[in-house]
Design an enzyme around this catalytic site. Structure first.
Site, PDB file in Angstrom:
ATOM      1  N   ARG A 251      12.315  -2.538  10.696  1.00 39.92           N
ATOM      2  CA  ARG A 251      11.316  -2.061  11.654  1.00 39.92           C
ATOM      3  C   ARG A 251      11.118  -3.117  12.729  1.00 39.92           C
ATOM      4  O   ARG A 251      11.038  -4.304  12.416  1.00 39.92           O
ATOM      5  CB  ARG A 251       9.985  -1.821  10.924  1.00 39.92           C
TER       6      ARG A 251
ATOM      7  N   ARG B 123       0.343  -9.085  13.642  1.00 40.01           N
ATOM      8  CA  ARG B 123      -0.262  -8.059  12.768  1.00 40.01           C
ATOM      9  C   ARG B 123      -1.213  -8.704  11.762  1.00 40.01           C
ATOM     10  O   ARG B 123      -2.271  -8.151  11.455  1.00 40.01           O
ATOM     11  CB  ARG B 123       0.833  -7.277  12.035  1.00 40.01           C
TER      12      ARG B 123
ATOM     13  N   LYS C  21       0.836  -1.211   0.000  1.00 43.98           N
ATOM     14  CA  LYS C  21       0.000   0.000   0.000  1.00 43.98           C
ATOM     15  C   LYS C  21       0.868   1.257   0.000  1.00 43.98           C
ATOM     16  O   LYS C  21       0.658   2.181  -0.789  1.00 43.98           O
ATOM     17  CB  LYS C  21      -0.924   0.024   1.237  1.00 43.98           C
TER      18      LYS C  21
ATOM     19  N   ARG D 138      11.831  -6.313   4.399  1.00 41.33           N
ATOM     20  CA  ARG D 138      11.779  -4.843   4.276  1.00 41.33           C
ATOM     21  C   ARG D 138      12.891  -4.173   5.086  1.00 41.33           C
ATOM     22  O   ARG D 138      13.157  -4.528   6.221  1.00 41.33           O
ATOM     23  CB  ARG D 138      10.433  -4.312   4.764  1.00 41.33           C
TER      24      ARG D 138
ATOM     25  N   ARG E  14      -8.992   1.137   9.873  1.00 48.26           N
ATOM     26  CA  ARG E  14      -8.607  -0.251  10.139  1.00 48.26           C
ATOM     27  C   ARG E  14      -9.641  -0.964  10.997  1.00 48.26           C
ATOM     28  O   ARG E  14      -9.473  -2.141  11.298  1.00 48.26           O
ATOM     29  CB  ARG E  14      -7.287  -0.255  10.896  1.00 48.26           C
TER      30      ARG E  14
HETATM   31  P1  AP5 Z   1       4.910  -1.575   1.792  1.00 51.94           P
HETATM   32  O1  AP5 Z   1       4.537  -0.794   0.592  1.00 51.94           O
HETATM   33  O2  AP5 Z   1       5.637  -0.864   2.887  1.00 51.94           O
HETATM   34  O3  AP5 Z   1       3.647  -2.352   2.359  1.00 51.94           O
HETATM   35  P2  AP5 Z   1       2.395  -1.802   3.181  1.00 51.94           P
HETATM   36  O4  AP5 Z   1       1.177  -2.458   2.652  1.00 51.94           O
HETATM   37  O5  AP5 Z   1       2.401  -0.311   3.222  1.00 51.94           O
HETATM   38  O6  AP5 Z   1       2.744  -2.450   4.587  1.00 51.94           O
HETATM   39  P3  AP5 Z   1       2.967  -1.824   6.043  1.00 51.94           P
HETATM   40  O7  AP5 Z   1       3.641  -2.891   6.839  1.00 51.94           O
HETATM   41  O8  AP5 Z   1       3.666  -0.504   6.021  1.00 51.94           O
HETATM   42  O9  AP5 Z   1       1.523  -1.629   6.464  1.00 51.94           O
HETATM   43  P4  AP5 Z   1       0.863  -1.904   7.798  1.00 51.94           P
HETATM   44  O10 AP5 Z   1      -0.509  -1.612   7.421  1.00 51.94           O
HETATM   45  O11 AP5 Z   1       1.046  -3.173   8.493  1.00 51.94           O
HETATM   46  O12 AP5 Z   1       1.699  -0.943   8.767  1.00 51.94           O
HETATM   47  P5  AP5 Z   1       1.463   0.562   9.171  1.00 51.94           P
HETATM   48  O13 AP5 Z   1       2.751   1.264   9.039  1.00 51.94           O
HETATM   49  O14 AP5 Z   1       0.254   1.122   8.502  1.00 51.94           O
HETATM   50  O15 AP5 Z   1       5.805  -2.821   1.291  1.00 51.94           O
HETATM   51  C1  AP5 Z   1       6.321  -3.784   2.191  1.00 51.94           C
HETATM   52  C2  AP5 Z   1       7.672  -4.311   1.647  1.00 51.94           C
HETATM   53  O16 AP5 Z   1       7.483  -4.991   0.406  1.00 51.94           O
HETATM   54  C3  AP5 Z   1       8.698  -3.214   1.340  1.00 51.94           C
HETATM   55  O17 AP5 Z   1       9.969  -3.746   1.594  1.00 51.94           O
HETATM   56  C4  AP5 Z   1       8.535  -2.944  -0.160  1.00 51.94           C
HETATM   57  O18 AP5 Z   1       9.735  -2.488  -0.718  1.00 51.94           O
HETATM   58  C5  AP5 Z   1       8.163  -4.332  -0.679  1.00 51.94           C
HETATM   59  N1  AP5 Z   1       7.173  -4.291  -1.772  1.00 51.94           N
HETATM   60  C6  AP5 Z   1       6.076  -3.483  -1.843  1.00 51.94           C
HETATM   61  N2  AP5 Z   1       5.358  -3.783  -2.936  1.00 51.94           N
HETATM   62  C7  AP5 Z   1       6.002  -4.819  -3.547  1.00 51.94           C
HETATM   63  C8  AP5 Z   1       5.729  -5.585  -4.720  1.00 51.94           C
HETATM   64  N3  AP5 Z   1       4.633  -5.351  -5.453  1.00 51.94           N
HETATM   65  N4  AP5 Z   1       6.582  -6.565  -5.048  1.00 51.94           N
HETATM   66  C9  AP5 Z   1       7.687  -6.833  -4.300  1.00 51.94           C
HETATM   67  N5  AP5 Z   1       7.996  -6.135  -3.174  1.00 51.94           N
HETATM   68  C10 AP5 Z   1       7.164  -5.150  -2.797  1.00 51.94           C
HETATM   69  O19 AP5 Z   1       1.074   0.405  10.719  1.00 51.94           O
HETATM   70  C11 AP5 Z   1       2.011   0.069  11.707  1.00 51.94           C
HETATM   71  C12 AP5 Z   1       1.331   0.048  13.082  1.00 51.94           C
HETATM   72  O20 AP5 Z   1       0.805   1.368  13.396  1.00 51.94           O
HETATM   73  C13 AP5 Z   1       0.132  -0.901  13.204  1.00 51.94           C
HETATM   74  O21 AP5 Z   1       0.499  -2.226  13.497  1.00 51.94           O
HETATM   75  C14 AP5 Z   1      -0.648  -0.221  14.361  1.00 51.94           C
HETATM   76  O22 AP5 Z   1      -0.062  -0.521  15.600  1.00 51.94           O
HETATM   77  C15 AP5 Z   1      -0.454   1.263  14.075  1.00 51.94           C
HETATM   78  N6  AP5 Z   1      -1.521   1.820  13.214  1.00 51.94           N
HETATM   79  C16 AP5 Z   1      -1.371   2.375  11.983  1.00 51.94           C
HETATM   80  N7  AP5 Z   1      -2.562   2.775  11.487  1.00 51.94           N
HETATM   81  C17 AP5 Z   1      -3.479   2.471  12.425  1.00 51.94           C
HETATM   82  C18 AP5 Z   1      -4.903   2.626  12.494  1.00 51.94           C
HETATM   83  N8  AP5 Z   1      -5.611   3.156  11.487  1.00 51.94           N
HETATM   84  N9  AP5 Z   1      -5.528   2.196  13.607  1.00 51.94           N
HETATM   85  C19 AP5 Z   1      -4.849   1.676  14.643  1.00 51.94           C
HETATM   86  N10 AP5 Z   1      -3.510   1.482  14.652  1.00 51.94           N
HETATM   87  C20 AP5 Z   1      -2.828   1.890  13.541  1.00 51.94           C
END
Ligand code: AP5
Length: 221
Positions: free
Chosen positions: A160, A171, A13, A127, A88
């Site tokens: 991370r 997660r 995403k 990552r 979420r």
């Molecule tokens: P990446 O693009 O970073 O993936 P992503 O879907 O953004 O995954 P995240 O882990 O960042 O999302 P998340 O939702 O778990 O975490 P968030 O930071 O929101 O890609 C991942 C990896 O794959 C990278 O290395 C990239 O280079 C590679 N890649 C990407 N696309 C690719 C492809 N097509 N092919 C090959 N490789 C690829 O949340 C973290 C924490 O914050 C949560 O656990 C929670 O505690 C808190 N939080 C955040 N938002 C909320 C909310 N709304 N409510 C409550 N708690 C929240």
């Protein structure tokens, strides 16, 4: 254009949101990035969020919703935005609907990045993130030119804390239990578009581009 990027951890995403944000000149609003910055700078929100994030649990709805509501009041959102990682929970989704209704705006599309748990695990375990500018890399898929060093700013790459195995498992469980139902929530509103998050970065972007090309640009003026 007002968009939500929805999908499991590691679906890509954030990677796609950066490109789409530049293409449409709309801000990429990642609640994960905002919360990590709050933890890094030791702000009151950071103190509240830290323990939840470390365990891979969701930060309470009130805290996250307040952050998003404040962010959406900023002038750069007037032409639209991409919400990445929010909502979420059903409660967050309902609060967002209420907030947008107050300002007489509506969501255009929710892009669901359909991704298998195996792919999420492979993506997250590999990552690496730049400590200085936040750029994302992957040990296998998106390697930096020099190991451990950011191509863009020369910063140090790190893993991370919540990308370590045990936390990733949690997660994914949390996603299944608390977030997955939002797919049906937005499907029932007729604004859900699914892309295959398992494809490589360019292929996912191609799918997104085809979708956006079919949209009447005038609708978003
Ligand atoms: P990446 O693009 O970073 O993936 P992503 O879907 O953004 O995954 P995240 O882990 O960042 O999302 P998340 O939702 O778990 O975490 P968030 O930071 O929101 O890609 C991942 C990896 O794959 C990278 O290395 C990239 O280079 C590679 N890649 C990407 N696309 C690719 C492809 N097509 N092919 C090959 N490789 C690829 O949340 C973290 C924490 O914050 C949560 O656990 C929670 O505690 C808190 N939080 C955040 N938002 C909320 C909310 N709304 N409510 C409550 N708690 C929240």
């Amino acid at each position: 254009m007002r968009l939500i990027f929805l999908g499991p951890p590691g679906a890509g995403k954030g990677t796609q949101a950066k490109v789409v944000s530049e293409r449409f000149n709309i801000p990429h609003i990642s609640t994960g990035d905002i919360l990590r910055e709050a933890v890094r700078t030791n702000s009151p929100v950071g103190w509240q969020a830290k323990s939840y994030m470390e365990k891979g649990e969701l930060v309470p709805d009130e805290i996250v919703t307040k952050i998003v509501v404040e962010r959406l009041k900023m002038p750069d959102t007037s032409n639209g935005f991409i919400l990445d990682g929010f909502p979420r929970t059903k409660q967050q989704a309902v609060s967002l609907d209420e907030e947008l209704k107050k300002i007489k705006k509506a969501l255009d599309y929710v892009i669901y990045f359909k991704t298998s748990p195996q792919m999420s695990i492979a993506r997250l375990s590999g990552r690496r993130v730049c400590r200085s500018c936040g750029a994302n890399y992957h040990l296998v898929n998106i390697k930096p030119k020099k190991e451990g060093v950011c191509d863009l700013c020369g910063g140090e790459l790190y893993q991370r804390e919540d990308d370590k195995e045990k936390t990733v498992e949690n997660r994914l469980k949390v996603y299944q239990l608390q977030t997955r139902d939002l797919i049906d929530y937005y499907k029932s509103k007729g604004i859900l578009e699914t892309v295959s998050g398992d494809l490589n970065v360019e292929e996912v972007f191609d799918e997104l581009s085809k979708f956006f090309k079919n949209i009447d640009a005038h609708r978003f003026k």
